[in-house]
Design an enzyme around this catalytic site. Structure first.
Site, PDB file in Angstrom:
ATOM      1  N   ARG A  92       0.811  -1.222   0.000  1.00  0.00           N
ATOM      2  CA  ARG A  92       0.000   0.000   0.000  1.00  0.00           C
ATOM      3  C   ARG A  92       0.847   1.278   0.000  1.00  0.00           C
ATOM      4  O   ARG A  92       0.338   2.369  -0.195  1.00  0.00           O
ATOM      5  CB  ARG A  92      -0.948  -0.015   1.210  1.00  0.00           C
ATOM      6  CG  ARG A  92      -2.085  -1.015   1.059  1.00  0.00           C
ATOM      7  CD  ARG A  92      -2.846  -1.240   2.341  1.00  0.00           C
ATOM      8  NE  ARG A  92      -2.187  -2.194   3.224  1.00  0.00           N
ATOM      9  CZ  ARG A  92      -2.628  -2.526   4.436  1.00  0.00           C
ATOM     10  NH1 ARG A  92      -3.726  -1.951   4.910  1.00  0.00           N
ATOM     11  NH2 ARG A  92      -1.976  -3.402   5.175  1.00  0.00           N
ATOM     12  N   TYR A 136      33.360  31.723  -2.661  1.00  0.00           N
ATOM     13  CA  TYR A 136      33.430  30.267  -2.597  1.00  0.00           C
ATOM     14  C   TYR A 136      34.750  29.896  -1.923  1.00  0.00           C
ATOM     15  O   TYR A 136      35.834  30.230  -2.426  1.00  0.00           O
ATOM     16  CB  TYR A 136      33.374  29.628  -3.995  1.00  0.00           C
ATOM     17  CG  TYR A 136      33.679  28.151  -3.899  1.00  0.00           C
ATOM     18  CD1 TYR A 136      32.820  27.299  -3.187  1.00  0.00           C
ATOM     19  CD2 TYR A 136      34.841  27.609  -4.449  1.00  0.00           C
ATOM     20  CE1 TYR A 136      33.113  25.951  -3.047  1.00  0.00           C
ATOM     21  CE2 TYR A 136      35.134  26.261  -4.304  1.00  0.00           C
ATOM     22  CZ  TYR A 136      34.267  25.439  -3.597  1.00  0.00           C
ATOM     23  OH  TYR A 136      34.563  24.117  -3.437  1.00  0.00           O
ATOM     24  N   TYR A 138      39.944  23.219  -7.710  1.00  0.00           N
ATOM     25  CA  TYR A 138      39.817  22.081  -8.627  1.00  0.00           C
ATOM     26  C   TYR A 138      40.415  22.440  -9.971  1.00  0.00           C
ATOM     27  O   TYR A 138      40.044  23.454 -10.572  1.00  0.00           O
ATOM     28  CB  TYR A 138      38.315  21.764  -8.767  1.00  0.00           C
ATOM     29  CG  TYR A 138      37.997  20.529  -9.563  1.00  0.00           C
ATOM     30  CD1 TYR A 138      38.610  19.322  -9.258  1.00  0.00           C
ATOM     31  CD2 TYR A 138      37.078  20.568 -10.601  1.00  0.00           C
ATOM     32  CE1 TYR A 138      38.309  18.177  -9.987  1.00  0.00           C
ATOM     33  CE2 TYR A 138      36.767  19.432 -11.324  1.00  0.00           C
ATOM     34  CZ  TYR A 138      37.390  18.234 -11.017  1.00  0.00           C
ATOM     35  OH  TYR A 138      37.091  17.111 -11.733  1.00  0.00           O
TER      36      TYR A 138
HETATM   37  C1  UD1 Z   1      -2.006  -6.395  11.535  1.00  0.00           C
HETATM   38  C2  UD1 Z   1      -2.926  -7.313  12.331  1.00  0.00           C
HETATM   39  C3  UD1 Z   1      -4.123  -6.498  12.832  1.00  0.00           C
HETATM   40  C4  UD1 Z   1      -3.614  -5.331  13.674  1.00  0.00           C
HETATM   41  C5  UD1 Z   1      -2.615  -4.495  12.894  1.00  0.00           C
HETATM   42  C6  UD1 Z   1      -1.968  -3.466  13.810  1.00  0.00           C
HETATM   43  C7  UD1 Z   1      -2.779  -9.556  11.386  1.00  0.00           C
HETATM   44  C8  UD1 Z   1      -3.446 -10.560  10.526  1.00  0.00           C
HETATM   45  N1  UD1 Z   1      -3.402  -8.380  11.487  1.00  0.00           N
HETATM   46  O1  UD1 Z   1      -2.725  -5.956  10.396  1.00  0.00           O
HETATM   47  O2  UD1 Z   1      -4.965  -7.303  13.615  1.00  0.00           O
HETATM   48  O3  UD1 Z   1      -4.708  -4.557  14.095  1.00  0.00           O
HETATM   49  O4  UD1 Z   1      -1.558  -5.315  12.352  1.00  0.00           O
HETATM   50  O5  UD1 Z   1      -1.221  -2.552  13.099  1.00  0.00           O
HETATM   51  O6  UD1 Z   1      -1.767  -9.853  11.985  1.00  0.00           O
HETATM   52  N2  UD1 Z   1       4.501  -9.026   8.197  1.00  0.00           N
HETATM   53  C9  UD1 Z   1       5.442 -10.027   8.065  1.00  0.00           C
HETATM   54  N3  UD1 Z   1       5.178 -11.073   7.229  1.00  0.00           N
HETATM   55  C10 UD1 Z   1       4.018 -11.194   6.556  1.00  0.00           C
HETATM   56  C11 UD1 Z   1       3.043 -10.184   6.713  1.00  0.00           C
HETATM   57  C12 UD1 Z   1       3.301  -9.125   7.552  1.00  0.00           C
HETATM   58  O7  UD1 Z   1       6.511  -9.958   8.658  1.00  0.00           O
HETATM   59  O8  UD1 Z   1       3.860 -12.186   5.829  1.00  0.00           O
HETATM   60  C13 UD1 Z   1       4.806  -7.872   9.050  1.00  0.00           C
HETATM   61  C14 UD1 Z   1       4.708  -6.559   8.305  1.00  0.00           C
HETATM   62  O9  UD1 Z   1       5.987  -6.194   7.789  1.00  0.00           O
HETATM   63  C15 UD1 Z   1       4.231  -5.585   9.373  1.00  0.00           C
HETATM   64  C16 UD1 Z   1       3.472  -6.459  10.341  1.00  0.00           C
HETATM   65  O10 UD1 Z   1       3.842  -7.791  10.070  1.00  0.00           O
HETATM   66  O11 UD1 Z   1       5.302  -4.960  10.034  1.00  0.00           O
HETATM   67  C17 UD1 Z   1       1.964  -6.293  10.182  1.00  0.00           C
HETATM   68  O12 UD1 Z   1       1.601  -6.656   8.874  1.00  0.00           O
HETATM   69  P1  UD1 Z   1       0.521  -5.835   8.041  1.00  0.00           P
HETATM   70  O13 UD1 Z   1       0.368  -6.498   6.730  1.00  0.00           O
HETATM   71  O14 UD1 Z   1       0.832  -4.404   8.076  1.00  0.00           O
HETATM   72  O15 UD1 Z   1      -0.766  -6.146   8.905  1.00  0.00           O
HETATM   73  P2  UD1 Z   1      -2.061  -5.262   9.102  1.00  0.00           P
HETATM   74  O16 UD1 Z   1      -2.972  -5.496   7.976  1.00  0.00           O
HETATM   75  O17 UD1 Z   1      -1.705  -3.882   9.422  1.00  0.00           O
HETATM   76 CA    CA Z   2       0.117  -2.722   9.411  1.00  0.00          CA
END
Ligand code: UD1
Ligand code: CA
Length: 474
Positions: free
Chosen positions: A15, A366, A387
């Site tokens: 996003r 300069y 230079y």
């Molecule tokens: C997530 C939570 C949501 C919470 C929100 C808070 C889940 C399913 N949802 O949603 O309940 O309210 O965070 O901000 O957990 N990441 C990984 N590997 C992946 C996917 C994500 O490491 O495969 C990491 C991302 O880099 C990020 C974090 O996990 O730092 C959260 O992932 P993101 O996709 O932003 O989750 P949200 O939709 O925001």
């Molecule tokens: Ca998030």
């Protein structure tokens, strides 16, 4: 109690529409993931594990440190899968696992400590830090039964009409007792998103008869997850406001708090005044009683006390000592040092230039790769020719030298102590101390020359006019 911290940072961050991994986007000058790592460090964990994905090389290059373990989640199969990837590196760990999201940079160590105390006191097995969101759509909803017992966390996409009305949401901060980690193996894929959700660990733990809790503490702004540029902006504005309020509390006057931008790594002494539209970036340090006029940008520099930085000046990677004055419209490039009581005036550019105590370069110069001694006066329009199209060379101007206006000093060259350079000179050879050096042709004055020229031009114009008339008369 032993604690380990896992930071989830492997998501694609689609996003953001960015080539840079989301967690490296900066909030007030600090990559989001860096802020989360710093918070984890404050918690004095036994181990900090960061889960990275596609961009792991770049993330490691930016943030690697001996106290951080990086593990790779090869494909972003969800937050539950990400934590599963970290399990190997936590082998043998006994205690509470704290999980943080790499895209929530504003969560404070204080809040997490408070949350952890509640988790321990209530003997919960899995706890979630929750908060009340004005617009909960971006977050997982905390679903409770009539008695308040947490049943599950449901994401917007999976929520029914009733659940969508819930404003208590998941911050992405969890405390999980180590013996519940095997539950991750049984989490089912979420069909709508094709991901394994860490949030499902709550319902799984409950099913197993373990105690699950959600603690609704802290204010919404602190838990903001950054998924879009708009959220990045909101997080930045929130942090910036907090920083400005902090420095105002310590005795800094801001004439317009809204238009000033301060990075988290900046420090400012009391009785310093900051005018509107000022950017203080990186690891900039500013002393006391200093005044920074409008439209100034200072990056990674040290500014002393009682310094005056006048309007529209740019300072990068340099040191300005006490009581010096710089600008307006000055450009101080990296590696420069402006001495105590020195003056650098309008339209002066410095690059790797050391300006001695009390020295002055007041207009249009300069000065690059230059070492300028105490009390030197550099006249308007002076240029160090550092230079030759091939290499850079140094100009040394010793103490007390006077450089006349519009001089060029062709480096490498040394102007000895107390010497005097006549205005308009091009200096190519060293000048001994206390000498006068001049390199301009002697002035010629021809009396009446201008008058003669004037008469000639008039005559020419008259003759031209006659010719034109003749043409028309044909
Ligand atoms: C997530 C939570 C949501 C919470 C929100 C808070 C889940 C399913 N949802 O949603 O309940 O309210 O965070 O901000 O957990 N990441 C990984 N590997 C992946 C996917 C994500 O490491 O495969 C990491 C991302 O880099 C990020 C974090 O996990 O730092 C959260 O992932 P993101 O996709 O932003 O989750 P949200 O939709 O925001
Ligand atoms: Ca998030």
């Amino acid at each position: 109690m032993n604690t380990a911290c896992v930071i989830l940072a492997a998501g694609l961050g689609k996003r953001m529409n960015s080539n840079l991994p989301k967690v490296l986007h900066k909030v007030c000058g600090i990559p989001m993931l860096q802020s989360v790592i710093d918070t984890a460090r404050k918690l004095k964990n036994d181990k900090i594990v960061v889960v990275t994905g596609k961009h792991d090389e770049l993330i490691k290059k930016t943030l690697a440190s001996p106290d951080i373990f990086f593990v790779l989640q090869e494909e972003p199969k969800g937050t539950g899968h990400a934590l599963l990837c970290a399990r190997q590196s936590l082998k043998g760990f006994q205690g509470v696992l704290i999980v943080l999201n790499g895209d929530s940079p504003l969560v404070s160590a204080e809040t997490i400590r408070k949350f952890l105390r509640m988790h321990l006191k209530n003997k919960s097995a899995v706890s979630v830090l929750s908060f009340q969101a004005e617009n909960p759509d971006d977050y997982g909803r905390i679903v409770r039964d009539a008695s308040g017992q947490v049943l599950s966390i449901v994401e917007q996409k999976d929520a029914d009409a009733m659940q969508k009305k819930i404003h208590e949401v998941n911050s992405g901060v969890y405390a999980i007792n180590h013996d519940l980690l095997p539950l991750l193996d049984n989490i089912k894929i979420n069909r709508k998103k094709g991901e394994y959700y860490l949030t499902d660990i709550v319902a799984a733990a409950l099913k197993k008869g373990s105690k699950t809790s959600a603690y609704c503490i802290g204010a919404e702004d602190e838990f903001m997850g950054v998924n879009t540029r708009e959220e990045l902006y909101r997080a930045s504005m929130f942090m910036k406001k907090k920083l400005i309020e902090k420095w105002a509390g310590k005795g800094v006057t801001f004439l317009d708090m809204d238009s000033v931008f301060i990075h988290a790594g900046v420090t400012i002494g009391n009785d310093t005044t900051v005018y509107p539209n000022v950017y203080l970036e990186g690891h900039t340090k500013i002393g006391s009683g200093t005044t920074i006029f409008p439209n100034v940008r200072i990056l990674d520099s040290e500014i002393g006390s009682n310094v005056v930085i006048k309007d529209s000046t740019v300072i990068e990677g340099s040191t300005i000592k006490n009581r010096a004055s710089v600008g307006p419209f000055a450009r101080i490039r990296p590696g420069s040092e402006i001495g105590t009581d020195a003056r650098i005036g309008n339209f002066v550019e410095l690059k790797k230039a050391v300006i001695g105590t009390g020295a002055k370069a007041s207009h249009l110069s300069y000065l690059g790769d230059a070492r300028i001694g105490r009390d030197v006066n550099v006249g308007a329009g002076t240029i160090t020719c550092n230079y030759d199209g091939n290499r850079k060379s140094v100009t040394i101007i010793e103490e007390g030298v006077f450089i006349g206006s519009d001089s060029q000093l062709v480096a490498p060259v040394t102007i000895g102590r107390g010497a005097f350079i006549g205005a308009g000179s091009t200096i190519t050879k060293n000048v001994p101390p206390f000498a006068l050096a001049l390199s301009r042709v002697e002035q010629r004055t021809i009396k009446g020359w201008a008058k003669k020229r004037q008469d000639m031009v008039r005559e020419e114009t008259r003759n031209k006019g006659k010719g034109q008339k003749g043409k028309h008369g044909k």
